[in-house]
Design a protein around this motif. Structure first.
Motif, PDB file in Angstrom:
ATOM      1  N   PRO A 125       0.904  -1.130  -0.028  1.00 57.68           N
ATOM      2  CA  PRO A 125      -0.118  -0.029   0.009  1.00 57.68           C
ATOM      3  C   PRO A 125       0.993   1.401  -0.208  1.00 57.68           C
ATOM      4  N   ILE A 126       0.072   2.393  -0.569  1.00 59.10           N
ATOM      5  CA  ILE A 126       0.920   3.767  -0.568  1.00 59.10           C
ATOM      6  C   ILE A 126       0.785   4.201   0.869  1.00 59.10           C
ATOM      7  N   SER A 127       2.165   4.664   1.436  1.00 55.14           N
ATOM      8  CA  SER A 127       2.192   5.185   2.664  1.00 55.14           C
ATOM      9  C   SER A 127       2.062   6.762   2.490  1.00 55.14           C
ATOM     10  N   GLY A 128       2.335   7.163   3.680  1.00 55.29           N
ATOM     11  CA  GLY A 128       2.188   8.880   3.650  1.00 55.29           C
ATOM     12  C   GLY A 128       3.558   9.385   3.160  1.00 55.29           C
ATOM     13  N   GLU A 129       4.673   8.558   3.623  1.00 56.40           N
ATOM     14  CA  GLU A 129       6.029   8.821   3.015  1.00 56.40           C
ATOM     15  C   GLU A 129       6.168   8.990   1.654  1.00 56.40           C
ATOM     16  N   ASP A 130       5.458   8.074   0.941  1.00 60.58           N
ATOM     17  CA  ASP A 130       5.428   8.048  -0.422  1.00 60.58           C
ATOM     18  C   ASP A 130       4.992   9.005  -1.202  1.00 60.58           C
ATOM     19  N   VAL A 131       3.942   9.522  -0.558  1.00 65.60           N
ATOM     20  CA  VAL A 131       2.835  10.690  -1.277  1.00 65.60           C
ATOM     21  C   VAL A 131       3.750  11.819  -0.887  1.00 65.60           C
ATOM     22  N   ARG A 132       4.540  11.955   0.070  1.00 62.92           N
ATOM     23  CA  ARG A 132       5.218  13.348   0.271  1.00 62.92           C
ATOM     24  C   ARG A 132       6.576  13.548  -0.189  1.00 62.92           C
ATOM     25  N   LYS A 133       7.202  12.533  -0.770  1.00 67.85           N
ATOM     26  CA  LYS A 133       8.423  12.356  -1.047  1.00 67.85           C
ATOM     27  C   LYS A 133       8.525  13.520  -2.349  1.00 67.85           C
ATOM     28  N   GLY A 134       9.608  14.512  -2.385  1.00 67.28           N
ATOM     29  CA  GLY A 134       9.805  15.369  -3.393  1.00 67.28           C
ATOM     30  C   GLY A 134       8.931  16.712  -3.130  1.00 67.28           C
ATOM     31  N   LEU A 135       8.022  16.637  -1.842  1.00 67.86           N
ATOM     32  CA  LEU A 135       7.146  17.870  -1.618  1.00 67.86           C
ATOM     33  C   LEU A 135       7.661  18.574  -0.666  1.00 67.86           C
ATOM     34  N   VAL A 136       7.613  20.024  -1.237  1.00 67.56           N
ATOM     35  CA  VAL A 136       8.356  21.234  -0.554  1.00 67.56           C
ATOM     36  C   VAL A 136       7.038  22.098  -0.215  1.00 67.56           C
ATOM     37  N   SER A 137       7.038  22.307   1.275  1.00 69.60           N
ATOM     38  CA  SER A 137       5.637  23.297   1.705  1.00 69.60           C
ATOM     39  C   SER A 137       5.989  23.856   2.796  1.00 69.60           C
ATOM     40  N   VAL A 138       5.146  25.169   2.828  1.00 67.13           N
ATOM     41  CA  VAL A 138       5.067  25.964   3.818  1.00 67.13           C
ATOM     42  C   VAL A 138       3.729  25.939   4.428  1.00 67.13           C
ATOM     43  N   ILE A 139       3.618  26.133   5.846  1.00 62.54           N
ATOM     44  CA  ILE A 139       2.312  25.954   6.297  1.00 62.54           C
ATOM     45  C   ILE A 139       2.355  27.071   7.486  1.00 62.54           C
ATOM     46  N   SER A 140       1.439  27.999   7.394  1.00 65.06           N
ATOM     47  CA  SER A 140       1.382  29.103   8.033  1.00 65.06           C
ATOM     48  C   SER A 140      -0.085  29.260   8.743  1.00 65.06           C
ATOM     49  N   VAL A 141      -0.031  29.364  10.015  1.00 60.82           N
ATOM     50  CA  VAL A 141      -1.362  29.588  10.699  1.00 60.82           C
ATOM     51  C   VAL A 141      -1.503  30.562  11.633  1.00 60.82           C
ATOM     52  N   LYS A 142      -2.755  31.483  11.984  1.00 60.22           N
ATOM     53  CA  LYS A 142      -2.851  32.408  12.683  1.00 60.22           C
ATOM     54  C   LYS A 142      -3.999  31.970  13.632  1.00 60.22           C
ATOM     55  N   VAL A 143      -3.528  31.828  14.962  1.00 63.86           N
ATOM     56  CA  VAL A 143      -4.478  31.177  15.893  1.00 63.86           C
ATOM     57  C   VAL A 143      -4.795  32.198  17.151  1.00 63.86           C
ATOM     58  N   PRO A 144      -5.967  32.657  17.337  1.00 69.70           N
ATOM     59  CA  PRO A 144      -6.317  33.405  18.530  1.00 69.70           C
ATOM     60  C   PRO A 144      -5.562  33.038  19.853  1.00 69.70           C
ATOM     61  N   ASP A 145      -5.347  31.772  20.269  1.00 78.35           N
ATOM     62  CA  ASP A 145      -4.928  31.487  21.486  1.00 78.35           C
ATOM     63  C   ASP A 145      -3.958  30.228  21.368  1.00 78.35           C
ATOM     64  N   PRO A 146      -2.781  30.761  20.764  1.00 81.06           N
ATOM     65  CA  PRO A 146      -1.739  29.431  20.243  1.00 81.06           C
ATOM     66  C   PRO A 146      -1.202  28.910  21.555  1.00 81.06           C
ATOM     67  N   GLN A 147      -1.199  27.557  21.451  1.00 84.35           N
ATOM     68  CA  GLN A 147      -0.591  26.827  22.824  1.00 84.35           C
ATOM     69  C   GLN A 147       0.536  26.032  22.236  1.00 84.35           C
ATOM     70  N   PHE A 148       1.791  26.287  22.877  1.00 84.12           N
ATOM     71  CA  PHE A 148       3.155  25.806  22.173  1.00 84.12           C
ATOM     72  C   PHE A 148       3.407  24.760  23.399  1.00 84.12           C
ATOM     73  N   GLU A 149       4.367  23.742  23.005  1.00 87.40           N
ATOM     74  CA  GLU A 149       4.854  22.736  23.982  1.00 87.40           C
ATOM     75  C   GLU A 149       6.358  23.504  24.127  1.00 87.40           C
ATOM     76  N   GLY A 150       6.409  23.644  25.477  1.00 95.47           N
ATOM     77  CA  GLY A 150       7.816  24.163  26.126  1.00 95.47           C
ATOM     78  C   GLY A 150       8.041  25.536  25.877  1.00 95.47           C
ATOM     79  N   GLN A 151       9.023  26.043  26.426  1.00 91.60           N
ATOM     80  CA  GLN A 151       9.365  27.563  26.538  1.00 91.60           C
ATOM     81  C   GLN A 151       9.690  28.059  25.170  1.00 91.60           C
ATOM     82  N   THR A 152      10.282  27.242  24.462  1.00 89.07           N
ATOM     83  CA  THR A 152      11.034  27.554  22.952  1.00 89.07           C
ATOM     84  C   THR A 152      10.018  27.812  22.035  1.00 89.07           C
TER      85      THR A 152
END
Length: 194
Positions: A125-152
């Motif tokens: 079966p096709i894996s997610g890794e197969d589908v994303r080989k060669g994929l270059v992407s930028v993801i940007s979200v603007k969230v009213p109350d962002p929650q991040f893991e850790g201080q950084t």
């Protein structure tokens, strides 16, 4: 500064070095302005890569007060390269927005592959890794109350953002490909080769 200009399409940022080394020397400056925002970011990232199709997939949508903007392009490379941001803060460890994006692209491409019966019984079966080989992407979200893991703030953890990004990206990708069927074959050839 360049990243900030990419993330805020049309924003002009100029950095001027006013230090004078010699009497007749003029201040040096550099200006960043990208009208097409993260679409221009993808073009910049792919300067030395060969795209499979010239189209840069781009979507912007606001849902439940979350602004989602994504841009991506498939290249002939076998490496996946993804950069993500939450409220213009780089999230090098990704997070829920990046997970939502990746699963959306994977599911959309798998649906098209299944519709066309490209994976026969007995084939791996096709894996997610197969589908994303060669994929270059930028993801940007603007969230009213962002929650991040850790201080950084390396990883976004808002659970609802995953679902929102997934829905926006999957719907946009399937709609765009249905309106431009000539792009499907080169993309599927790449995935099946992977």
């Amino acid at each position: 500064l360049r990243e900030s200009s990419f993330l805020n399409g049309g924003l002009k940022i100029t950095l001027t070095d006013e230090r004078v080394i010699e009497e007749d020397e003029k201040p040096r400056h550099i200006t960043f302005k990208y009208e097409n925002g993260i679409r221009d970011f993808i073009a910049h990232l792919n300067k030395k890569r060969k795209p499979i199709i010239d189209e840069i997939f781009h979507s912007t949508e606001t849902e439940e007060d979350v602004f989602v903007e994504t841009a991506f392009q498939y290249t002939g490379s076998y490496d996946e390269y993804s950069i993500s941001f939450a409220n213009n803060i780089k999230t090098p460890e990704g997070g829920t927005h990046e997970t939502g994006f990746k699963t959306a692209v994977t599911q959309a491409m798998k649906e098209i592959i299944d519709e066309r019966g490209l994976v026969k019984n007995g084939q791996e079966p096709i894996s997610g890794e197969d589908v994303r080989k060669g994929l270059v992407s930028v993801i940007s979200v603007k969230v009213p109350d962002p929650q991040f893991e850790g201080q950084t703030k390396n990883k976004l953890s808002n659970a609802d953002v995953r679902t929102i990004v997934h829905k926006v990206v999957k719907n946009h990708l399937l709609k765009t490909l249905s309106e431009n069927p000539k792009w499907i074959k080169p993309l599927l050839d790449k995935v099946m080769e992977s």
